[in-house]
Design an enzyme around this catalytic site. Structure first.
Site, PDB file in Angstrom:
ATOM      1  N   ASP A  80       0.839  -1.203   0.000  1.00 30.58           N
ATOM      2  CA  ASP A  80       0.000   0.000   0.000  1.00 30.58           C
ATOM      3  C   ASP A  80       0.875   1.255   0.000  1.00 30.58           C
ATOM      4  OD1 ASP A  80       0.854  -0.069   2.613  1.00 30.58           O
ATOM      5  OD2 ASP A  80      -1.134   0.131   3.512  1.00 30.58           O
ATOM      6  N   SER A  81       2.211   1.068   0.012  1.00 27.03           N
ATOM      7  CA  SER A  81       3.130   2.182  -0.266  1.00 27.03           C
ATOM      8  C   SER A  81       2.827   2.751  -1.649  1.00 27.03           C
ATOM      9  CB  SER A  81       4.587   1.708  -0.188  1.00 27.03           C
ATOM     10  OG  SER A  81       4.759   0.519  -0.939  1.00 27.03           O
ATOM     11  N   ASP A 112      -1.206  -6.409  -0.424  1.00 26.00           N
ATOM     12  CA  ASP A 112      -1.191  -5.725   0.872  1.00 26.00           C
ATOM     13  C   ASP A 112      -2.604  -5.236   1.190  1.00 26.00           C
ATOM     14  OD1 ASP A 112       0.014  -4.761   3.126  1.00 26.00           O
ATOM     15  OD2 ASP A 112       1.048  -3.099   2.140  1.00 26.00           O
ATOM     16  N   GLU A 150       9.368  -3.994  10.578  1.00 24.86           N
ATOM     17  CA  GLU A 150       9.747  -2.691   9.994  1.00 24.86           C
ATOM     18  C   GLU A 150      10.279  -1.747  11.069  1.00 24.86           C
ATOM     19  OE1 GLU A 150       6.967  -0.944   7.260  1.00 24.86           O
ATOM     20  OE2 GLU A 150       8.094   0.944   7.171  1.00 24.86           O
TER      21      GLU A 150
END
Ligand code: KIV
Length: 278
Positions: A45-46, A84, A183
């Site tokens: 979803d970046s 995602d 992350e």
């Protein structure tokens, strides 16, 4: 070459071979990533930030994700495609989460889905697994929680957040995720978690001891103008090359240097004669 599967990834972990993952959002890029032999492609979803121009990932919808995942799936033969799950696609009810996860598989050709969160997502993960859909977890800095975190910050540096990270990792592993993205987590903590859990760990800003690594492709190729995090290594800087090419195109069109005769098509003189007379 067979497509990467959860079984082949587990085997790589057992053999202590590092696992590679990159994001992609379109057909052309995904085809190159697939050809390069990258194990997994995350349609992250970046997308919202590097392709759609939003400030964060919160505006990305299921429709956006399915559209781009379809393009990536059409391009891949070998890499596992992971869709995602965007903000609010798995938060409202487990039923809705299963339905949305299923759409990534049934409508967009993905082989697995990823979702953010730890302990609070255990039931959701179990419900999706119950529908035979492999799940990747994502803990540490989870960008969909940016408003709760108050910014993009390293997670797990102090006692409370480190304990929460360990608890989340254990919960996701026990729930049955086959892989877990860590992350922005201190290197030593990511190492301990990777040694403890049975699923694959995939680090992004989590040091070298995870079972694999993931990065956003636009960041490593120099194709993003926003903030580039410290953990990114740039393997190419394409933006200036592209701008130079565009400037050359503009200059040549304006000067008449493009198109040259080799870029055009010929017509038989006789046809012209008949059309316009002599
Ligand atoms: O959306 C994304 O690209 C991600 C990776 C950075 C892990 O979640």
């Amino acid at each position: 070459m067979a497509r990467t599967s959860t079984a082949s990834l587990r085997e790589k972990k057992l053999q202590q071979q590092k696992i590679t993952m990159l994001t992609s959002y379109d057909y052309f890029t995904a085809a190159m990533v697939d050809q390069a032999g990258i194990d997994m492609i995350l349609v992250g979803d970046s997308l919202g930030m590097v392709v759609l121009g939003y400030d964060n990932t919160l505006s990305v919808t299921m429709d956006d994700m399915l559209h781009h995942t379809r393009a990536v799936s059409r391009a891949t033969r070998n890499s596992m495609v992971v869709g995602d799950m965007p903000f609010l696609s798995y938060h409202i009810s487990t039923q809705e989460a299963v339905r949305n996860a299923g759409r990534f598989i049934q409508e967009a050709g993905a082989q697995a889905v990823k979702l953010e969160g730890g302990v609070e997502r255990v039931d959701t993960v179990k419900a999706i697994l119950d529908a035979q859909i492999p799940v990747v977890g994502h803990i540490g800095l989870t960008p969909q929680s940016i408003n709760q975190f108050g910014g993009f910050k390293v997670q797990g540096k102090d006692l409370d957040t480190a304990a929460k990270l360990i608890e989340d990792a254990r919960a996701m592993d026990k729930a049955g995720v086959f892989a877990l993205v860590l992350e922005c987590v201190p290197t030593e903590l990511a190492k301990r978690v990777s040694e403890e859990v049975s699923c694959i760990t995939i680090g992004i800003g989590a040091g070298p001891y995870c079972d694999g690594q993931v990065l956003v492709i636009n960041d490593i190729l120099g194709m993003f103008t926003g903030h580039i995090p410290k953990f990114v290594k740039r393997y190419a800087n394409l933006q200036p090359l592209i701008i130079e090419a565009l400037n050359n195109y503009k200059q040549e069109v304006e000067s008449g240097a493009f198109p040259a005769s080799e870029h055009g098509f010929t017509i038989n003189e006789e046809v012209l004669e008949r059309l316009y007379g002599g």
